[in-house]
Design a protein around this motif. Structure first.
Motif, PDB file in Angstrom:
ATOM      1  N   SER A 164       0.830  -1.211   0.000  1.00 29.38           N
ATOM      2  CA  SER A 164       0.000   0.000   0.000  1.00 29.38           C
ATOM      3  C   SER A 164       0.862   1.258   0.000  1.00 29.38           C
ATOM      4  N   VAL A 165       0.291   2.323  -0.566  1.00 25.90           N
ATOM      5  CA  VAL A 165       0.949   3.629  -0.613  1.00 25.90           C
ATOM      6  C   VAL A 165       0.055   4.622   0.113  1.00 25.90           C
ATOM      7  N   THR A 166       0.661   5.446   0.976  1.00 25.61           N
ATOM      8  CA  THR A 166      -0.091   6.486   1.677  1.00 25.61           C
ATOM      9  C   THR A 166       0.291   7.838   1.093  1.00 25.61           C
ATOM     10  N   PHE A 167      -0.726   8.675   0.882  1.00 27.21           N
ATOM     11  CA  PHE A 167      -0.485   9.999   0.305  1.00 27.21           C
ATOM     12  C   PHE A 167      -0.651  11.074   1.371  1.00 27.21           C
ATOM     13  N   GLU A 168      -0.134  12.253   1.058  1.00 25.22           N
ATOM     14  CA  GLU A 168      -0.111  13.334   2.047  1.00 25.22           C
ATOM     15  C   GLU A 168      -1.516  13.715   2.514  1.00 25.22           C
ATOM     16  N   ASP A 169      -2.497  13.606   1.618  1.00 25.28           N
ATOM     17  CA  ASP A 169      -3.856  13.997   1.994  1.00 25.28           C
ATOM     18  C   ASP A 169      -4.602  12.885   2.730  1.00 25.28           C
ATOM     19  N   GLY A 170      -3.883  11.804   3.077  1.00 24.86           N
ATOM     20  CA  GLY A 170      -4.517  10.731   3.842  1.00 24.86           C
ATOM     21  C   GLY A 170      -5.012   9.571   2.987  1.00 24.86           C
ATOM     22  N   LEU A 171      -5.084   9.761   1.672  1.00 23.36           N
ATOM     23  CA  LEU A 171      -5.516   8.663   0.800  1.00 23.36           C
ATOM     24  C   LEU A 171      -4.540   7.491   0.939  1.00 23.36           C
ATOM     25  N   ARG A 172      -5.090   6.279   0.982  1.00 24.80           N
ATOM     26  CA  ARG A 172      -4.237   5.086   1.015  1.00 24.80           C
ATOM     27  C   ARG A 172      -4.683   4.184  -0.129  1.00 24.80           C
ATOM     28  N   MET A 173      -3.731   3.737  -0.925  1.00 24.17           N
ATOM     29  CA  MET A 173      -4.079   2.862  -2.043  1.00 24.17           C
ATOM     30  C   MET A 173      -3.273   1.586  -1.995  1.00 24.17           C
ATOM     31  N   GLU A 174      -3.954   0.468  -2.207  1.00 25.31           N
ATOM     32  CA  GLU A 174      -3.252  -0.806  -2.307  1.00 25.31           C
ATOM     33  C   GLU A 174      -3.000  -1.106  -3.779  1.00 25.31           C
ATOM     34  N   TYR A 175      -1.983  -1.912  -4.014  1.00 23.79           N
ATOM     35  CA  TYR A 175      -1.611  -2.213  -5.394  1.00 23.79           C
ATOM     36  C   TYR A 175      -1.234  -3.681  -5.508  1.00 23.79           C
ATOM     37  N   ARG A 176      -1.254  -4.179  -6.734  1.00 28.46           N
ATOM     38  CA  ARG A 176      -0.658  -5.489  -6.997  1.00 28.46           C
ATOM     39  C   ARG A 176       0.748  -5.283  -7.551  1.00 28.46           C
ATOM     40  N   LYS A 177       0.865  -4.281  -8.442  1.00 29.28           N
ATOM     41  CA  LYS A 177       2.177  -3.907  -8.979  1.00 29.28           C
ATOM     42  C   LYS A 177       2.322  -2.396  -8.815  1.00 29.28           C
ATOM     43  N   LEU A 178       3.524  -1.978  -8.418  1.00 28.85           N
ATOM     44  CA  LEU A 178       3.785  -0.551  -8.188  1.00 28.85           C
ATOM     45  C   LEU A 178       4.960  -0.123  -9.053  1.00 28.85           C
ATOM     46  N   PHE A 179       4.831   1.047  -9.703  1.00 30.28           N
ATOM     47  CA  PHE A 179       5.946   1.599 -10.479  1.00 30.28           C
ATOM     48  C   PHE A 179       6.276   2.977  -9.910  1.00 30.28           C
ATOM     49  N   ILE A 180       7.508   3.126  -9.419  1.00 30.05           N
ATOM     50  CA  ILE A 180       7.942   4.400  -8.828  1.00 30.05           C
ATOM     51  C   ILE A 180       8.756   5.167  -9.865  1.00 30.05           C
ATOM     52  N   ALA A 181       8.238   6.331 -10.271  1.00 31.20           N
ATOM     53  CA  ALA A 181       8.934   7.141 -11.279  1.00 31.20           C
ATOM     54  C   ALA A 181       8.787   8.613 -10.896  1.00 31.20           C
ATOM     55  N   THR A 182       9.306   8.927  -9.710  1.00 24.09           N
ATOM     56  CA  THR A 182       9.090  10.257  -9.120  1.00 24.09           C
ATOM     57  C   THR A 182      10.080  11.310  -9.605  1.00 24.09           C
ATOM     58  N   GLY A 183      11.076  10.894 -10.404  1.00 21.22           N
ATOM     59  CA  GLY A 183      11.999  11.875 -10.968  1.00 21.22           C
ATOM     60  C   GLY A 183      12.935  12.473  -9.937  1.00 21.22           C
ATOM     61  N   SER A 184      13.434  13.662 -10.247  1.00 24.10           N
ATOM     62  CA  SER A 184      14.386  14.273  -9.331  1.00 24.10           C
ATOM     63  C   SER A 184      13.852  15.583  -8.796  1.00 24.10           C
ATOM     64  N   LYS A 185      14.517  16.083  -7.766  1.00 22.60           N
ATOM     65  CA  LYS A 185      14.129  17.388  -7.229  1.00 22.60           C
ATOM     66  C   LYS A 185      15.398  18.218  -7.035  1.00 22.60           C
ATOM     67  N   PRO A 186      15.254  19.528  -6.927  1.00 21.40           N
ATOM     68  CA  PRO A 186      16.455  20.376  -6.862  1.00 21.40           C
ATOM     69  C   PRO A 186      17.343  20.035  -5.667  1.00 21.40           C
ATOM     70  N   LYS A 187      18.638  20.097  -5.902  1.00 19.98           N
ATOM     71  CA  LYS A 187      19.606  19.870  -4.839  1.00 19.98           C
ATOM     72  C   LYS A 187      19.509  21.041  -3.852  1.00 19.98           C
ATOM     73  N   PRO A 188      19.390  20.755  -2.547  1.00 17.93           N
ATOM     74  CA  PRO A 188      19.280  21.871  -1.597  1.00 17.93           C
ATOM     75  C   PRO A 188      20.562  22.708  -1.590  1.00 17.93           C
ATOM     76  N   MET A 189      20.392  24.022  -1.424  1.00 16.60           N
ATOM     77  CA  MET A 189      21.553  24.912  -1.406  1.00 16.60           C
ATOM     78  C   MET A 189      21.609  25.685  -0.106  1.00 16.60           C
ATOM     79  N   ASN A 190      22.829  25.967   0.325  1.00 15.81           N
ATOM     80  CA  ASN A 190      23.011  26.707   1.570  1.00 15.81           C
ATOM     81  C   ASN A 190      23.391  28.155   1.300  1.00 15.81           C
ATOM     82  N   TYR A 191      22.512  29.073   1.648  1.00 22.01           N
ATOM     83  CA  TYR A 191      22.870  30.491   1.570  1.00 22.01           C
ATOM     84  C   TYR A 191      21.977  31.246   2.548  1.00 22.01           C
ATOM     85  N   LYS A 192      22.388  32.455   2.897  1.00 19.69           N
ATOM     86  CA  LYS A 192      21.561  33.287   3.783  1.00 19.69           C
ATOM     87  C   LYS A 192      20.432  33.912   2.977  1.00 19.69           C
ATOM     88  N   GLY A 193      19.288  34.069   3.601  1.00 13.74           N
ATOM     89  CA  GLY A 193      18.180  34.756   2.941  1.00 13.74           C
ATOM     90  C   GLY A 193      17.338  33.841   2.087  1.00 13.74           C
TER      91      GLY A 193
END
Length: 575
Positions: free
Chosen positions: A268-297
């Protein structure tokens, strides 16, 4: 030994869907994929009876001796054009434009029963018109050819001739489904090319159970590589498939859904809004997200990571006659810098290396591209980093560099690399490497039963490198992963037989790249770097592992064809 022929290349003015000012035009192909003619009939078969003759056009296009074996010609049928091909003494005909961005296939590479697109490397079977390698989603209609009295005659369906593309036949869901049920036979997380191709492949292969695709995006799947090249484009202009298309084939799309946890035991997969879904087969293809950067402001407004069409539109609007600063010399960062030069008052680029693209393309090519940017008034601050963003009433006014230099800035775009979007898998037991990439086998399976993954989030065994596990975050590669995963789910294991293919567009010029050049130790350049008309071969010890070019078509597709056939190109072949 393979000799890579360079003599056949004429100087082509590149116009990959670019408008006259050299920016990628969002209207290059205004008709969204799938809007027309999914269902244009495949003319290999005799026309069914209900087709009226007037739906067809027939034309004599050339003399039988006009084409040698291995030649292609674009021919006019009066109500549209077709590509005529002669291989092994046999004629065949199909649509003449690549459905991906409309490239003229006559300028591509014909080899072993398929044509490879000169722009981005997609391959089409000349007998069936089927898409055999990516990018893109659609196949080509084919037309009947016959020879009468030494004349070559093509008979084509007019609608197919107009649309120049067709979708492969797809199944629908046969189960009666209440859409509120928390179970899907196949659950796909992510709606990029990996997720979309996975869903479409399942339907093309006759899968008739439920498919649900979830995305954090607000929009149906869209052409993300265009975001950084054409900042004014809307999601509508960029969309890959219409909602109607997805509904027609029972691919359910849930937008603005963020997965927060996966339980592989209960499947099963749980989503941020509380939805929960069960699966027989799951494909994860969430891609990438920006690398965090350290700076002031980091609370200052008008600092963007380019992730959505809304981001792109805001960047374009805020940069108008203002000062734009780009942090990072990634392909995305550099494309945004190029796209802003005719909008912004000033464009500055901050880079951590000495030369842009040094790691990917080598110092010489990087310098030549840097020069192109400088000619177009882009200022570089290399070997530098951001220490602070300074705002006025919360809005960005200045970017302070570690060197002490202060740049005026009204809008800032951060394009300083990315990390896999796999944080939500931390407790799942799904195996990841130290950088957060999901490890999969050649069938795209993870270590968890029934769980597959693909696209930018995975490291996968790459045959040309003795199955070393690599990460190749290309748009084209994600399509391949989606297809392999879908076939694996259906118990039809298939090998990854693709050559990685990548492109970047700046100032109306395109860099094309094929192969996997990681760890290259030598670059052999032919042509003229100053004129930006060159081909660069990347060698690792004595073997050519990748190639890049500008204004030298179709050399990259030709090299991809050679590498794809399993042959090796030696350094001495290209020196």
């Amino acid at each position: 030994e393979v000799k890579v022929e360079l003599s056949l290349l004429e100087k082509e003015k590149e116009v990959d869907g670019l408008s006259p000012n050299g920016k990628a035009s969002p209207f290059a192909d205004c008709r969204p994929n799938g809007a027309l003619g999914h269902g244009s009939d495949d003319d290999c078969t005799p026309p069914p009876l209900y087709h009226k003759p007037r739906d067809y056009v027939e034309a004599s296009v050339c003399h039988v001796k006009d084409l040698e074996n291995g030649q292609m010609r674009e021919v006019d049928l009066g109500s549209g054009r077709a590509l005529l091909i002669k291989e092994h003494g046999e004629f065949s005909a199909m649509a003449h434009k690549c459905p991906h961005y409309g490239a003229p296939l006559v300028k591509g590479v014909l080899s072993k029963g398929h044509v490879r697109c000169p722009w981005h490397g997609a391959c089409f079977n000349i007998a069936t018109g089927d898409l055999e390698d990516f990018p893109g989603l659609d196949s080509l209609p084919t037309f009947q050819v016959r020879v009468e009295k030494d004349k070559v005659i093509i008979r084509a369906n007019k609608q197919a001739l107009q649309s120049q593309k067709r979708s492969k036949p797809m199944a629908r869901c046969s189960a009666v489904i209440n859409s509120s049920t928390g179970f899907s036979h196949v659950l796909i997380i992510g709606s990029g090319p990996a997720g979309l191709v996975c869903a479409e492949t399942l339907r093309q292969e006759g899968f008739t159970d439920r498919i649900v695709m979830c995305t954090m995006d607000r929009h149906p799947p869209y052409d993300r590589p265009k975001l950084s090249k054409s900042l004014d484009s809307t999601a509508e202009q960029l969309r890959l498939r219409s909602m109607d298309f997805l509904q027609d084939y029972d691919i359910e799309l849930l937008t603005e859904k963020e997965a927060v946890a996966i339980d592989v035991k209960t499947r099963s997969v749980t989503f941020e809004d509380g939805l929960r879904m069960e699966y027989r087969k799951l494909f994860i293809a969430t891609g990438s997200k920006p690398k965090p950067m350290n700076y002031k402001g980091n609370d200052v407004r008008n600092v963007f990571h380019l992730q959505t069409p809304e981001d792109a539109n805001s960047i374009a609007r805020l940069a108008n006659n203002k000062n734009a600063v780009i942090v990072g010399t990634s392909f995305v960062g550099m494309e945004v810098a190029a796209a802003l030069t005719d909008k912004a008052h000033s464009v500055s680029v901050i880079g951590i290396e000495s030369v842009p693209f040094k790691k990917a393309l080598g110092e010489k090519v990087g310098k030549a591209i840097m020069k192109l940017f400088e000619v177009n008034r882009v200022k570089f601050y290399m070997l530098n980093e951001v220490s602070e963003m300074i705002g006025h009433h919360g809005q960005l006014k200045e970017v302070v560099l570690k060197s002490g230099k202060v740049l005026r800035a009204d809008v800032c775009v951060i394009g300083a690399g990315s990390i896999p979007a796999t944080g939500f898998l931390k407790q799942s037991g799904i195996h990841m490497d130290s950088k957060g990439f999901i490890t999969v086998n050649k069938m795209m399976q993870t270590n968890a039963d029934g769980v597959f993954a693909g696209g930018d989030v995975v490291i996968f065994p790459f045959p040309p490198r003795n199955n070393k596990k690599v990460n190749i975050p290309h748009w084209q590669m994600a399509h391949v992963h989606g297809r392999v995963a879908a076939l694996s789910m259906m118990g039809r294991a298939t090998e990854i037989k693709t050559v990685p293919y990548f492109w970047s567009a700046m100032f109306g010029k395109t860099i094309r790249y094929a192969g996997y050049g990681d760890g290259f130790d030598d670059v052999i350049i032919q042509g003229d770097l100053d004129e930006l008309r060159f081909v660069a071969f990347y060698a690792r010890s004595e073997e050519v592992v990748a190639v890049a070019s500008m204004n030298y078509d179709p050399i990259v597709s030709r090299v991809a064809e050679v590498l794809g056939s399993g042959k090796t190109i030696k350094k001495r072949d290209v020196e």
